[in-house]
Design an enzyme around this catalytic site. Structure first.
Site, PDB file in Angstrom:
ATOM      1  N   ASP A  64       0.727  -0.980  -0.166  1.00 49.29           N
ATOM      2  CA  ASP A  64       0.426   0.021   0.044  1.00 49.29           C
ATOM      3  C   ASP A  64       1.345   0.718  -0.025  1.00 49.29           C
ATOM      4  O   ASP A  64       1.554   1.280   1.103  1.00 49.29           O
ATOM      5  CB  ASP A  64      -0.888  -0.060   1.308  1.00 49.29           C
ATOM      6  CG  ASP A  64      -1.784   1.345   1.426  1.00 49.29           C
ATOM      7  OD1 ASP A  64      -1.258   2.473   0.651  1.00 49.29           O
ATOM      8  OD2 ASP A  64      -2.192   1.441   2.636  1.00 49.29           O
ATOM      9  N   ASN A  92       2.266   4.659 -10.714  1.00 53.37           N
ATOM     10  CA  ASN A  92       1.215   5.002 -12.046  1.00 53.37           C
ATOM     11  C   ASN A  92       0.236   5.126 -11.084  1.00 53.37           C
ATOM     12  O   ASN A  92      -0.978   4.966 -11.233  1.00 53.37           O
ATOM     13  CB  ASN A  92       1.670   3.729 -12.405  1.00 53.37           C
ATOM     14  CG  ASN A  92       0.802   3.079 -12.721  1.00 53.37           C
ATOM     15  OD1 ASN A  92      -0.740   3.299 -13.563  1.00 53.37           O
ATOM     16  ND2 ASN A  92      -0.290   1.710 -12.546  1.00 53.37           N
ATOM     17  N   TYR A 156      -9.941  14.154  -6.467  1.00 56.30           N
ATOM     18  CA  TYR A 156      -8.559  13.668  -7.648  1.00 56.30           C
ATOM     19  C   TYR A 156      -8.270  15.023  -7.994  1.00 56.30           C
ATOM     20  O   TYR A 156      -7.263  14.566  -8.075  1.00 56.30           O
ATOM     21  CB  TYR A 156      -9.872  13.052  -7.839  1.00 56.30           C
ATOM     22  CG  TYR A 156      -8.738  12.190  -9.479  1.00 56.30           C
ATOM     23  CD1 TYR A 156      -8.713  11.022  -9.407  1.00 56.30           C
ATOM     24  CD2 TYR A 156      -9.003  12.432 -10.635  1.00 56.30           C
ATOM     25  CE1 TYR A 156      -7.631  10.319  -9.709  1.00 56.30           C
ATOM     26  CE2 TYR A 156      -8.578  11.828 -11.656  1.00 56.30           C
ATOM     27  CZ  TYR A 156      -7.505  11.043 -11.419  1.00 56.30           C
ATOM     28  OH  TYR A 156      -6.643  10.309 -12.088  1.00 56.30           O
ATOM     29  N   LYS A 160      -4.493  15.152  -7.898  1.00 56.23           N
ATOM     30  CA  LYS A 160      -3.618  15.420  -9.338  1.00 56.23           C
ATOM     31  C   LYS A 160      -2.756  16.573  -9.994  1.00 56.23           C
ATOM     32  O   LYS A 160      -2.073  16.751 -10.079  1.00 56.23           O
ATOM     33  CB  LYS A 160      -4.258  14.745 -10.402  1.00 56.23           C
ATOM     34  CG  LYS A 160      -4.404  13.926 -10.592  1.00 56.23           C
ATOM     35  CD  LYS A 160      -3.751  12.513  -9.888  1.00 56.23           C
ATOM     36  CE  LYS A 160      -3.742  10.945 -10.141  1.00 56.23           C
ATOM     37  NZ  LYS A 160      -2.886   9.891  -9.929  1.00 56.23           N
ATOM     38  N   THR A 192      -9.604   1.192 -18.902  1.00 57.74           N
ATOM     39  CA  THR A 192      -8.872   0.800 -17.614  1.00 57.74           C
ATOM     40  C   THR A 192      -9.910   0.979 -16.669  1.00 57.74           C
ATOM     41  O   THR A 192     -11.116   1.318 -16.476  1.00 57.74           O
ATOM     42  CB  THR A 192      -8.094   1.864 -17.548  1.00 57.74           C
ATOM     43  OG1 THR A 192      -8.963   3.419 -17.175  1.00 57.74           O
ATOM     44  CG2 THR A 192      -6.939   2.330 -18.935  1.00 57.74           C
ATOM     45  N   TYR A 215     -13.632  16.218 -25.909  1.00 58.66           N
ATOM     46  CA  TYR A 215     -12.865  15.604 -26.489  1.00 58.66           C
ATOM     47  C   TYR A 215     -12.814  15.835 -27.844  1.00 58.66           C
ATOM     48  O   TYR A 215     -13.102  15.244 -28.678  1.00 58.66           O
ATOM     49  CB  TYR A 215     -12.571  14.131 -26.283  1.00 58.66           C
ATOM     50  CG  TYR A 215     -12.197  14.182 -24.713  1.00 58.66           C
ATOM     51  CD1 TYR A 215     -10.652  13.728 -24.394  1.00 58.66           C
ATOM     52  CD2 TYR A 215     -13.323  13.917 -24.322  1.00 58.66           C
ATOM     53  CE1 TYR A 215     -10.329  13.520 -23.242  1.00 58.66           C
ATOM     54  CE2 TYR A 215     -12.978  13.931 -22.226  1.00 58.66           C
ATOM     55  CZ  TYR A 215     -11.294  13.747 -22.292  1.00 58.66           C
ATOM     56  OH  TYR A 215     -11.118  13.405 -20.972  1.00 58.66           O
TER      57      TYR A 215
HETATM   58  C1  1HS Z   1      -8.778   9.199 -15.270  1.00 63.51           C
HETATM   59  C2  1HS Z   1      -8.090  10.200 -15.420  1.00 63.51           C
HETATM   60  O1  1HS Z   1      -7.065  10.759 -14.863  1.00 63.51           O
HETATM   61  C3  1HS Z   1      -8.759  11.033 -16.532  1.00 63.51           C
HETATM   62  S1  1HS Z   1      -9.784  12.236 -16.000  1.00 63.51           S
HETATM   63  C4  1HS Z   1     -10.712  12.464 -17.272  1.00 63.51           C
HETATM   64  C5  1HS Z   1     -12.734  13.146 -16.794  1.00 63.51           C
HETATM   65  S2  1HS Z   1     -13.585  13.516 -18.189  1.00 63.51           S
HETATM   66  O2  1HS Z   1     -12.520  13.534 -18.891  1.00 63.51           O
HETATM   67  O3  1HS Z   1     -14.223  12.073 -19.131  1.00 63.51           O
HETATM   68  O4  1HS Z   1     -14.458  14.264 -18.010  1.00 63.51           O
END
Ligand code: 1HS
Length: 255
Positions: A64, A92, A156, A160, A192, A215
């Site tokens: 962990d 990772n 999150y 990051k 994933t 996107y």
């Molecule tokens: C999982 C990776 O860190 C990306 S977070 C992406 C979130 S979104 O663009 O699908 O709202």
């Protein structure tokens, strides 16, 4: 097959499955000896077996990454196994969770920060002494979520953004010792565990379409599109790249 990592010794966290496993396999196929770290012992043993079957030199350690004593013990063992030398660390391992600031409980906040930020810091801290002899490279996993706000992902996103900051700070301290530290920031990689976890929060087709519409390339990413960049950054071809953040997101953050 090129052999960019012949004789190199690499540690990969979150290596039992998904992109961590793919990165480990690619590093191993190009000549690296591997230490696989993962919290999931059963998956880890499967991964180690599969890589050994490819003729890759591999050891596996259940860990962990958020537990300081466990990280210290594990790195002592694996560095001894690697005769005191480490060339590559791939940070990772990471987790996602959901909530706005109001709806995120402290326990959730702390667990996301512990794995994503503390885990990155702790593994780097323990790896660096063994990299100083002959230089090395550290790749941290940031995310586009550390660059722009993603709805309902307060912890999150914060974690990051911290990883991106830590990457730059470490690059400043360690580049002069021949240790390159960089960060990769993936967009949504659908295939994933974490991608599926995030996509499962879309409660309607409309929400999914809205997510995809962010996107410009018109699709989400594939694991191999991240793995290829990680391999490049870990290789000597990236010898002048230090403290950089690589966005690999199909144009999401350009929109
Ligand atoms: C999982 C990776 O860190 C990306 S977070 C992406 C979130 S979104 O663009 O699908 O709202």
């Amino acid at each position: 097959m090129s052999h960019r990592f012949q004789g190199k010794k690499a540690v990969i966290t979150g290596a039992a499955t998904g992109m961590g496993y793919d990165i480990a396999r690619r590093l191993g196929m190009e000549g690296a000896s591997l230490a696989l770290l993962d919290v999931n012992e059963a998956a880890l043993l499967n991964a180690a077996q599969a890589l050994s079957a490819h003729g890759i030199v591999v050891k596996a350690y259940q860990l962990d990454v958020s537990n300081p004593q466990a990280v210290s013990n594990t790195f002592s063992k694996l560095i001894e196994e690697f005769s005191g030398v480490l060339d590559i660390l791939i940070n990772n391992a990471g987790i996602a969770d959901f909530g706005s600031v109001e709806t995120t409980e402290p326990e959730t906040w702390n667990s996301v920060m512990s794995v994503n930020v503390n885990g990155t810091y702790l593994c780097a801290k323990l790896a660096l002494p063994a990299m100083k002899q002959r230089g090395g490279t550290i790749i941290n996993f940031g995310s586009i979520a550390g660059m722009v706000g993603i709805p309902n992902m307060a912890a999150y996103c914060t974690s990051k953004a911290a990883v991106i900051g830590l990457t730059k700070q470490m690059a400043v301290d360690y580049s002069k010792l021949g240790i390159r530290v960089n960060c990769i920031c993936p967009g949504m990689i659908a295939d994933t565990d974490m991608g599926r976890q995030i996509l499962a929060t879309d409660e309607s087709e409309d929400m999914m379409i809205k997510r995809l519409s962010k996107y410009p390339i018109g699709r989400f990413g594939k694991p191999e599109e991240i793995v290829a960049v990680v391999l490049f950054l870990a290789s000597d071809e990236a010898s002048f790249i230090c403290g950089s953040t690589f966005t690999v997101d199909g144009g999401m953050t350009a929109l």
